[in-house]
Design an enzyme around this catalytic site. Structure first.
Site, PDB file in Angstrom:
ATOM      1  N   ASN A  18       0.836  -1.212   0.000  1.00  0.00           N
ATOM      2  CA  ASN A  18       0.000   0.000   0.000  1.00  0.00           C
ATOM      3  C   ASN A  18       0.866   1.255   0.000  1.00  0.00           C
ATOM      4  OD1 ASN A  18      -3.020  -0.475   0.122  1.00  0.00           O
ATOM      5  ND2 ASN A  18      -2.261  -2.014   1.560  1.00  0.00           N
ATOM      6  N   MET A  94       0.845  -2.854  12.220  1.00  0.00           N
ATOM      7  CA  MET A  94       0.223  -3.962  12.956  1.00  0.00           C
ATOM      8  C   MET A  94       0.315  -3.815  14.473  1.00  0.00           C
ATOM      9  SD  MET A  94      -0.939  -5.481  10.382  1.00  0.00           S
ATOM     10  CE  MET A  94      -1.561  -7.032  11.005  1.00  0.00           C
ATOM     11  N   ASN A 111      -6.591   4.659   8.487  1.00  0.00           N
ATOM     12  CA  ASN A 111      -6.108   3.282   8.409  1.00  0.00           C
ATOM     13  C   ASN A 111      -6.783   2.594   7.230  1.00  0.00           C
ATOM     14  OD1 ASN A 111      -4.932   0.741   9.333  1.00  0.00           O
ATOM     15  ND2 ASN A 111      -6.984   0.193  10.064  1.00  0.00           N
ATOM     16  N   HIS A 113      -8.037  -1.085   6.018  1.00  0.00           N
ATOM     17  CA  HIS A 113      -8.363  -2.381   6.620  1.00  0.00           C
ATOM     18  C   HIS A 113      -8.977  -3.280   5.543  1.00  0.00           C
ATOM     19  CE1 HIS A 113      -9.480  -5.223   9.722  1.00  0.00           C
ATOM     20  NE2 HIS A 113     -10.645  -5.332   9.105  1.00  0.00           N
ATOM     21  N   SER A 140     -11.623  -1.131   3.390  1.00  0.00           N
ATOM     22  CA  SER A 140     -12.160   0.136   3.898  1.00  0.00           C
ATOM     23  C   SER A 140     -11.014   1.049   4.315  1.00  0.00           C
ATOM     24  CB  SER A 140     -13.018  -0.100   5.152  1.00  0.00           C
ATOM     25  OG  SER A 140     -14.033  -1.046   4.924  1.00  0.00           O
ATOM     26  N   THR A 145     -10.097   5.716  15.518  1.00  0.00           N
ATOM     27  CA  THR A 145     -10.575   6.094  16.847  1.00  0.00           C
ATOM     28  C   THR A 145     -10.042   5.034  17.808  1.00  0.00           C
ATOM     29  OG1 THR A 145     -12.588   4.773  16.605  1.00  0.00           O
ATOM     30  CG2 THR A 145     -12.718   7.091  15.899  1.00  0.00           C
ATOM     31  N   LEU A 148     -10.695  -0.455  17.973  1.00  0.00           N
ATOM     32  CA  LEU A 148      -9.935  -1.095  16.901  1.00  0.00           C
ATOM     33  C   LEU A 148     -10.789  -1.287  15.641  1.00  0.00           C
ATOM     34  CD1 LEU A 148      -7.226  -2.551  16.166  1.00  0.00           C
ATOM     35  CD2 LEU A 148      -8.391  -4.674  16.796  1.00  0.00           C
ATOM     36  N   ASP A 149     -10.339  -0.728  14.541  1.00  0.00           N
ATOM     37  CA  ASP A 149     -11.021  -0.831  13.236  1.00  0.00           C
ATOM     38  C   ASP A 149     -12.467  -0.341  13.322  1.00  0.00           C
ATOM     39  OD1 ASP A 149      -8.690  -1.971  12.124  1.00  0.00           O
ATOM     40  OD2 ASP A 149      -9.313  -3.973  12.738  1.00  0.00           O
ATOM     41  N   GLN A 177      -7.528  -3.794  -4.974  1.00  0.00           N
ATOM     42  CA  GLN A 177      -8.479  -2.695  -4.726  1.00  0.00           C
ATOM     43  C   GLN A 177      -7.938  -1.725  -3.669  1.00  0.00           C
ATOM     44  OE1 GLN A 177     -11.109  -2.192  -6.653  1.00  0.00           O
ATOM     45  NE2 GLN A 177     -10.305  -3.995  -7.716  1.00  0.00           N
TER      46      GLN A 177
HETATM   47  C1  GRF Z   1      -3.149  -4.734   3.916  1.00  0.00           C
HETATM   48  O1  GRF Z   1      -4.022  -5.759   3.558  1.00  0.00           O
HETATM   49  C2  GRF Z   1      -3.845  -3.707   4.797  1.00  0.00           C
HETATM   50  O2  GRF Z   1      -5.185  -3.552   4.481  1.00  0.00           O
HETATM   51  C3  GRF Z   1      -3.699  -4.329   6.149  1.00  0.00           C
HETATM   52  O3  GRF Z   1      -2.416  -4.899   6.168  1.00  0.00           O
HETATM   53  C4  GRF Z   1      -2.037  -5.227   4.831  1.00  0.00           C
HETATM   54  C5  GRF Z   1      -0.740  -4.521   4.568  1.00  0.00           C
HETATM   55  O4  GRF Z   1      -0.196  -4.867   3.322  1.00  0.00           O
HETATM   56  N1  GRF Z   1      -3.941  -3.353   7.191  1.00  0.00           N
HETATM   57  P1  GRF Z   1       1.017  -3.998   2.739  1.00  0.00           P
HETATM   58  O5  GRF Z   1       2.115  -3.993   3.785  1.00  0.00           O
HETATM   59  O6  GRF Z   1       0.513  -2.633   2.417  1.00  0.00           O
HETATM   60  O7  GRF Z   1       1.444  -4.765   1.503  1.00  0.00           O
END
Ligand code: GRF
Length: 215
Positions: A18, A94, A111, A113, A140, A145, A148-149, A177
Protein backbone atom coordinates in the site's frame (compact mmCIF):
# COMPACT_ATOMS: atom_id res chain seq x y z
CA UNK A 1 2.90 24.81 -11.62
CA UNK A 2 2.93 21.95 -9.09
CA UNK A 3 0.07 21.65 -6.61
CA UNK A 4 0.52 22.60 -2.91
CA UNK A 5 1.19 19.36 -1.10
CA UNK A 6 0.09 17.99 2.26
CA UNK A 7 2.87 16.41 4.33
CA UNK A 8 2.05 12.77 5.02
CA UNK A 9 3.79 10.28 7.31
CA UNK A 10 3.09 6.61 6.60
CA UNK A 11 3.37 3.94 9.31
CA UNK A 12 4.10 0.38 8.24
CA UNK A 13 5.07 -2.96 9.73
CA UNK A 14 5.83 -5.13 6.72
CA UNK A 15 5.64 -5.62 2.99
CA UNK A 16 4.55 -2.10 2.09
CA UNK A 17 2.49 -2.70 -1.03
CA UNK A 18 0.00 0.00 0.00
CA UNK A 19 2.93 2.31 0.66
CA UNK A 20 4.17 1.50 -2.85
CA UNK A 21 0.79 2.49 -4.25
CA UNK A 22 1.05 5.81 -2.39
CA UNK A 23 4.61 6.36 -3.63
CA UNK A 24 3.46 5.72 -7.18
CA UNK A 25 0.50 8.08 -6.82
CA UNK A 26 2.47 10.86 -5.10
CA UNK A 27 4.96 10.88 -7.99
CA UNK A 28 2.22 12.42 -10.12
CA UNK A 29 2.72 16.19 -10.22
CA UNK A 30 -0.99 16.85 -10.00
CA UNK A 31 -1.27 15.07 -6.62
CA UNK A 32 -1.48 17.17 -3.46
CA UNK A 33 0.51 14.71 -1.35
CA UNK A 34 4.10 14.77 -0.17
CA UNK A 35 5.27 11.54 1.47
CA UNK A 36 7.56 13.07 4.03
CA UNK A 37 8.57 9.99 6.00
CA UNK A 38 7.88 6.31 6.51
CA UNK A 39 8.07 4.93 10.04
CA UNK A 40 8.14 1.23 10.89
CA UNK A 41 7.93 -0.60 14.20
CA UNK A 42 9.81 -3.49 12.55
CA UNK A 43 13.45 -2.87 11.58
CA UNK A 44 13.50 -5.20 8.58
CA UNK A 45 10.09 -4.29 7.15
CA UNK A 46 10.39 -4.61 3.36
CA UNK A 47 8.49 -1.35 2.91
CA UNK A 48 11.40 0.62 4.37
CA UNK A 49 13.54 -0.29 1.36
CA UNK A 50 10.73 0.77 -0.98
CA UNK A 51 10.61 4.15 0.76
CA UNK A 52 14.37 4.62 0.75
CA UNK A 53 14.47 3.68 -2.93
CA UNK A 54 11.96 6.45 -3.60
CA UNK A 55 14.07 8.98 -1.67
CA UNK A 56 11.69 9.16 1.29
CA UNK A 57 13.11 9.44 4.80
CA UNK A 58 12.70 6.34 6.92
CA UNK A 59 12.72 5.74 10.65
CA UNK A 60 12.37 2.69 12.87
CA UNK A 61 10.71 2.88 16.27
CA UNK A 62 10.84 -0.73 17.45
CA UNK A 63 8.04 -1.59 19.86
CA UNK A 64 10.27 -4.27 21.40
CA UNK A 65 12.54 -1.54 22.75
CA UNK A 66 9.79 -0.17 25.01
CA UNK A 67 8.43 -1.49 28.27
CA UNK A 68 4.83 -0.37 27.68
CA UNK A 69 2.45 0.59 24.90
CA UNK A 70 2.37 4.12 26.32
CA UNK A 71 6.15 4.46 26.13
CA UNK A 72 6.22 3.09 22.58
CA UNK A 73 3.41 5.36 21.43
CA UNK A 74 5.10 8.40 23.01
CA UNK A 75 8.32 7.65 21.11
CA UNK A 76 6.37 7.00 17.94
CA UNK A 77 4.57 10.34 18.29
CA UNK A 78 7.86 12.19 18.83
CA UNK A 79 9.24 10.58 15.69
CA UNK A 80 6.14 11.43 13.64
CA UNK A 81 5.84 15.00 14.93
CA UNK A 82 9.39 15.82 13.84
CA UNK A 83 8.02 15.64 10.28
CA UNK A 84 5.01 17.92 11.05
CA UNK A 85 2.53 15.89 9.01
CA UNK A 86 -0.98 17.03 8.18
CA UNK A 87 -1.98 13.39 7.83
CA UNK A 88 -0.72 10.10 9.29
CA UNK A 89 -1.56 6.96 7.34
CA UNK A 90 -1.53 3.46 8.82
CA UNK A 91 -0.71 1.23 5.85
CA UNK A 92 -0.26 -2.25 7.24
CA UNK A 93 0.80 -0.99 10.67
CA UNK A 94 0.22 -3.96 12.96
CA UNK A 95 0.21 -2.40 16.42
CA UNK A 96 -2.79 -1.41 18.47
CA UNK A 97 -2.42 2.27 19.38
CA UNK A 98 -3.27 3.77 22.76
CA UNK A 99 -6.23 6.17 23.12
CA UNK A 100 -3.76 8.97 23.91
CA UNK A 101 -1.95 8.47 20.63
CA UNK A 102 -5.18 8.26 18.66
CA UNK A 103 -6.48 11.43 20.31
CA UNK A 104 -3.30 13.33 19.44
CA UNK A 105 -3.93 12.75 15.73
CA UNK A 106 -7.72 13.06 15.88
CA UNK A 107 -9.07 13.76 12.41
CA UNK A 108 -5.71 13.26 10.71
CA UNK A 109 -5.06 9.57 11.29
CA UNK A 110 -6.44 7.03 8.81
CA UNK A 111 -6.11 3.28 8.41
CA UNK A 112 -6.67 0.83 5.59
CA UNK A 113 -8.36 -2.38 6.62
CA UNK A 114 -9.02 -5.43 4.43
CA UNK A 115 -12.76 -5.87 4.95
CA UNK A 116 -15.99 -4.03 4.44
CA UNK A 117 -16.18 -2.55 7.92
CA UNK A 118 -17.99 -2.86 10.26
CA UNK A 119 -17.75 -6.51 9.09
CA UNK A 120 -14.63 -8.38 10.17
CA UNK A 121 -12.55 -5.99 12.25
CA UNK A 122 -9.23 -7.45 13.42
CA UNK A 123 -7.12 -10.15 11.79
CA UNK A 124 -7.66 -12.93 9.22
CA UNK A 125 -10.43 -11.03 7.50
CA UNK A 126 -10.35 -12.99 4.23
CA UNK A 127 -10.59 -16.37 5.89
CA UNK A 128 -13.39 -15.16 8.13
CA UNK A 129 -15.28 -13.64 5.21
CA UNK A 130 -15.13 -16.95 3.33
CA UNK A 131 -16.20 -18.88 6.41
CA UNK A 132 -19.14 -16.54 6.88
CA UNK A 133 -20.18 -17.14 3.27
CA UNK A 134 -20.50 -13.47 2.33
CA UNK A 135 -21.02 -12.68 -1.35
CA UNK A 136 -19.15 -9.36 -1.16
CA UNK A 137 -15.90 -8.50 0.54
CA UNK A 138 -13.42 -5.67 0.15
CA UNK A 139 -11.42 -2.98 1.87
CA UNK A 140 -12.16 0.14 3.90
CA UNK A 141 -10.29 3.33 4.73
CA UNK A 142 -11.41 4.87 8.00
CA UNK A 143 -10.47 7.55 10.48
CA UNK A 144 -8.83 5.93 13.48
CA UNK A 145 -10.58 6.09 16.85
CA UNK A 146 -9.66 4.23 20.04
CA UNK A 147 -11.96 1.35 19.03
CA UNK A 148 -9.94 -1.09 16.90
CA UNK A 149 -11.02 -0.83 13.24
CA UNK A 150 -14.11 0.95 14.52
CA UNK A 151 -13.69 4.54 13.35
CA UNK A 152 -15.90 6.29 10.77
CA UNK A 153 -15.42 4.76 7.33
CA UNK A 154 -14.51 7.19 4.55
CA UNK A 155 -14.52 4.91 1.52
CA UNK A 156 -14.72 1.27 0.52
CA UNK A 157 -13.82 -0.87 -2.47
CA UNK A 158 -15.81 -4.04 -3.06
CA UNK A 159 -15.10 -7.36 -4.71
CA UNK A 160 -17.53 -10.21 -5.36
CA UNK A 161 -16.51 -13.42 -3.65
CA UNK A 162 -16.00 -16.28 -6.13
CA UNK A 163 -17.17 -19.81 -5.42
CA UNK A 164 -14.33 -22.10 -4.32
CA UNK A 165 -11.92 -19.20 -3.83
CA UNK A 166 -9.28 -19.60 -1.10
CA UNK A 167 -8.27 -16.84 1.34
CA UNK A 168 -5.04 -16.06 -0.53
CA UNK A 169 -6.78 -15.59 -3.85
CA UNK A 170 -9.41 -13.38 -2.24
CA UNK A 171 -6.72 -11.41 -0.39
CA UNK A 172 -4.89 -10.76 -3.66
CA UNK A 173 -8.01 -9.39 -5.32
CA UNK A 174 -8.82 -7.22 -2.31
CA UNK A 175 -5.24 -5.95 -2.19
CA UNK A 176 -5.50 -4.77 -5.80
CA UNK A 177 -8.48 -2.69 -4.73
CA UNK A 178 -6.65 -1.40 -1.65
CA UNK A 179 -3.99 0.00 -3.96
CA UNK A 180 -6.64 2.07 -5.76
CA UNK A 181 -8.58 3.00 -2.65
CA UNK A 182 -5.86 4.33 -0.36
CA UNK A 183 -4.24 6.85 -2.75
CA UNK A 184 -7.69 8.11 -3.70
CA UNK A 185 -8.68 8.78 -0.09
CA UNK A 186 -5.33 10.35 0.78
CA UNK A 187 -5.62 12.68 -2.19
CA UNK A 188 -9.20 13.62 -1.23
CA UNK A 189 -8.03 14.42 2.28
CA UNK A 190 -5.05 16.40 0.99
CA UNK A 191 -7.37 18.49 -1.18
CA UNK A 192 -9.46 19.26 1.87
CA UNK A 193 -12.47 17.45 0.43
CA UNK A 194 -12.76 14.86 3.20
CA UNK A 195 -12.73 15.63 6.92
CA UNK A 196 -13.89 14.20 10.22
CA UNK A 197 -16.78 16.28 11.54
CA UNK A 198 -17.20 17.27 15.19
CA UNK A 199 -19.93 14.63 15.69
CA UNK A 200 -17.77 11.81 14.33
CA UNK A 201 -19.45 11.96 10.92
CA UNK A 202 -17.48 12.09 7.69
CA UNK A 203 -17.73 15.34 5.76
CA UNK A 204 -17.32 15.33 1.99
CA UNK A 205 -17.07 18.83 0.56
CA UNK A 206 -18.59 20.10 3.81
CA UNK A 207 -21.65 17.82 3.63
CA UNK A 208 -22.27 14.89 5.96
CA UNK A 209 -21.70 11.61 4.14
CA UNK A 210 -24.57 9.20 4.85
CA UNK A 211 -22.63 6.11 3.76
CA UNK A 212 -18.99 5.42 2.87
CA UNK A 213 -17.87 6.44 -0.60
CA UNK A 214 -17.66 3.50 -2.99
CA UNK A 215 -15.02 3.15 -5.61
C1 GRF B 1 -3.15 -4.73 3.92
O1 GRF B 1 -4.02 -5.76 3.56
C2 GRF B 1 -3.85 -3.71 4.80
O2 GRF B 1 -5.18 -3.55 4.48
C3 GRF B 1 -3.70 -4.33 6.15
O3 GRF B 1 -2.42 -4.90 6.17
C4 GRF B 1 -2.04 -5.23 4.83
C5 GRF B 1 -0.74 -4.52 4.57
O4 GRF B 1 -0.20 -4.87 3.32
N1 GRF B 1 -3.94 -3.35 7.19
P1 GRF B 1 1.02 -4.00 2.74
O5 GRF B 1 2.11 -3.99 3.79
O6 GRF B 1 0.51 -2.63 2.42
O7 GRF B 1 1.44 -4.77 1.50
Amino acid sequence: MTAPRLAVVVLISGRGSNLQALIHAAANVSMHVELRAVVSNVADAAGLALAAGAGIQTRVVAHRDFASREAFDAALARCIDAFTPGLVVLAGFMRVLTPGFVQRYHGRLINIHPSLLPAFPGLHTHRRALQAGVSEHGASVHFVTPQLDGGPVIAQARVSVRGGEDPDALAARVLEQEHRLLPMVVECFARGRVALGANGKILLDGQVLSAPLRI
